[in-house]
Design an enzyme around this catalytic site. Sequence first.
Site, PDB file in Angstrom:
ATOM      1  N   ASP A 173      40.223  -3.716  -0.178  1.00  0.00           N
ATOM      2  CA  ASP A 173      40.601  -4.239   1.144  1.00  0.00           C
ATOM      3  C   ASP A 173      39.691  -5.403   1.522  1.00  0.00           C
ATOM      4  O   ASP A 173      39.855  -5.983   2.591  1.00  0.00           O
ATOM      5  CB  ASP A 173      40.491  -3.134   2.208  1.00  0.00           C
ATOM      6  N   THR A 202      43.107   5.786  -3.716  1.00  0.00           N
ATOM      7  CA  THR A 202      41.722   6.183  -3.938  1.00  0.00           C
ATOM      8  C   THR A 202      41.170   6.700  -2.594  1.00  0.00           C
ATOM      9  O   THR A 202      41.811   6.527  -1.545  1.00  0.00           O
ATOM     10  CB  THR A 202      40.868   4.999  -4.410  1.00  0.00           C
ATOM     11  N   ASP A 239      31.923  -2.257  -5.149  1.00  0.00           N
ATOM     12  CA  ASP A 239      30.902  -2.735  -4.219  1.00  0.00           C
ATOM     13  C   ASP A 239      30.966  -4.264  -4.161  1.00  0.00           C
ATOM     14  O   ASP A 239      31.025  -4.924  -5.198  1.00  0.00           O
ATOM     15  CB  ASP A 239      29.513  -2.287  -4.693  1.00  0.00           C
ATOM     16  N   ASP A 277      25.631   2.851 -15.995  1.00  0.00           N
ATOM     17  CA  ASP A 277      25.858   1.560 -15.351  1.00  0.00           C
ATOM     18  C   ASP A 277      26.854   0.791 -16.204  1.00  0.00           C
ATOM     19  O   ASP A 277      26.673   0.663 -17.424  1.00  0.00           O
ATOM     20  CB  ASP A 277      24.529   0.797 -15.263  1.00  0.00           C
ATOM     21  N   GLU A 279      38.235   4.315 -15.365  1.00  0.00           N
ATOM     22  CA  GLU A 279      37.970   3.776 -14.028  1.00  0.00           C
ATOM     23  C   GLU A 279      36.476   3.548 -13.919  1.00  0.00           C
ATOM     24  O   GLU A 279      35.683   4.454 -14.170  1.00  0.00           O
ATOM     25  CB  GLU A 279      38.434   4.719 -12.905  1.00  0.00           C
ATOM     26  N   GLU A 314      30.709   6.378 -13.488  1.00  0.00           N
ATOM     27  CA  GLU A 314      30.034   6.292 -12.192  1.00  0.00           C
ATOM     28  C   GLU A 314      28.529   6.221 -12.431  1.00  0.00           C
ATOM     29  O   GLU A 314      27.994   6.924 -13.280  1.00  0.00           O
ATOM     30  CB  GLU A 314      30.420   7.509 -11.321  1.00  0.00           C
ATOM     31  N   TYR A 317      38.663   5.478  -0.908  1.00  0.00           N
ATOM     32  CA  TYR A 317      38.424   4.332  -0.028  1.00  0.00           C
ATOM     33  C   TYR A 317      39.740   3.724   0.459  1.00  0.00           C
ATOM     34  O   TYR A 317      39.825   3.265   1.588  1.00  0.00           O
ATOM     35  CB  TYR A 317      37.578   3.282  -0.763  1.00  0.00           C
ATOM     36  N   GLU A 318      40.728   3.723  -0.389  1.00  0.00           N
ATOM     37  CA  GLU A 318      42.029   3.154  -0.009  1.00  0.00           C
ATOM     38  C   GLU A 318      42.625   3.947   1.158  1.00  0.00           C
ATOM     39  O   GLU A 318      43.129   3.365   2.126  1.00  0.00           O
ATOM     40  CB  GLU A 318      42.970   3.196  -1.227  1.00  0.00           C
TER      41      GLU A 318
HETATM   42  N1  SAM Z   1      36.532   3.824  -6.614  1.00  0.00           N
HETATM   43  C1  SAM Z   1      36.232   4.725  -5.514  1.00  0.00           C
HETATM   44  C2  SAM Z   1      37.254   4.576  -4.427  1.00  0.00           C
HETATM   45  O1  SAM Z   1      38.022   3.606  -4.442  1.00  0.00           O
HETATM   46  O2  SAM Z   1      37.317   5.460  -3.552  1.00  0.00           O
HETATM   47  C3  SAM Z   1      34.791   4.501  -4.998  1.00  0.00           C
HETATM   48  C4  SAM Z   1      34.502   3.173  -4.393  1.00  0.00           C
HETATM   49  S1  SAM Z   1      32.787   2.946  -3.996  1.00  0.00           S
HETATM   50  C5  SAM Z   1      32.809   1.683  -2.828  1.00  0.00           C
HETATM   51  C6  SAM Z   1      32.168   2.108  -5.427  1.00  0.00           C
HETATM   52  C7  SAM Z   1      31.583   3.026  -6.471  1.00  0.00           C
HETATM   53  O3  SAM Z   1      31.246   2.259  -7.626  1.00  0.00           O
HETATM   54  C8  SAM Z   1      30.304   3.721  -6.042  1.00  0.00           C
HETATM   55  O4  SAM Z   1      30.417   5.106  -6.274  1.00  0.00           O
HETATM   56  C9  SAM Z   1      29.225   3.080  -6.926  1.00  0.00           C
HETATM   57  O5  SAM Z   1      28.161   3.961  -7.208  1.00  0.00           O
HETATM   58  C10 SAM Z   1      30.010   2.702  -8.159  1.00  0.00           C
HETATM   59  N2  SAM Z   1      29.421   1.589  -8.903  1.00  0.00           N
HETATM   60  C11 SAM Z   1      29.025   0.389  -8.403  1.00  0.00           C
HETATM   61  N3  SAM Z   1      28.513  -0.398  -9.369  1.00  0.00           N
HETATM   62  C12 SAM Z   1      28.606   0.321 -10.520  1.00  0.00           C
HETATM   63  C13 SAM Z   1      28.239   0.053 -11.875  1.00  0.00           C
HETATM   64  N4  SAM Z   1      27.659  -1.110 -12.198  1.00  0.00           N
HETATM   65  N5  SAM Z   1      28.470   0.990 -12.798  1.00  0.00           N
HETATM   66  C14 SAM Z   1      29.044   2.186 -12.455  1.00  0.00           C
HETATM   67  N6  SAM Z   1      29.396   2.491 -11.189  1.00  0.00           N
HETATM   68  C15 SAM Z   1      29.191   1.584 -10.235  1.00  0.00           C
END
Ligand code: SAM
Length: 212
Positions: free
Chosen positions: A153, A192, A117, A95, A43, A68, A194-195
Amino acid sequence: MRLKNVPGSKEYIAESDFVIHDEKEQKGRLLEYFSNDNPIHIEIGMGKGQFIYEMAKNNPFINYIGIEKYSSVLIRAIQKMEAEPLANLMFIRMDAEDIVDVFCEKEVDRIYLNFSDPWPKDRHAKRRLESRQFLERYKKILKEDGVIEFKTDNNELFEFALEEVKEANWQLLACTRDLHADAELSEGNVMTEYEAKFSAQGNPINKYIIKY
Ligand code: SAM
């Protein structure tokens, strides 16, 4: 995701046995962390890890790797593992742009992208985890019959993601604009963080499953 800095999280993660450290140097050796040759599901952008932790608990014969970018979020997933460790789940703080430096060609069976994001500005489109630039990277590490499952969403992000699937010539295997109302696709759905939050507010959840 709004990030609250958690002091000491970097140091905490550096000490954790649940994290694959120096991940680029471990390329080709990731399965050694699991002592088996079960399939690898990852993931990307797992946040605090609610989804991947439950998936790993439900599917002991699949190896899960949660990716993450931020220590302040990853530390929450590590704390959950400390409370109840699972042998088939590991984390990497990185990243996702560097994903091909960590995973070998055709090493991964499935990629989950959950509530990524949105990067709403056009000039940031290539940072979106569903962009054609990222699909190109995923194509290298995914097995030939491997799939990507994406949930969000955010309708604009979902439309963008579908366009990118077409542009990159991937195959759309399944698609819904309301996952929780779709009997077939919602079967066995693991929510998840957020879901759970956004569907409680009444937002329908989009989902696609694609392969190259
Ligand atoms: N997947 C989880 C959920 O659905 O509850 C978290 C959603 S949150 C909006 C997005 C996550 O993706 C954040 O924790 C952010 O730090 C991580 N993220 C964004 N861009 C990323 C990247 N390029 N590499 C690794 N993680 C990333």
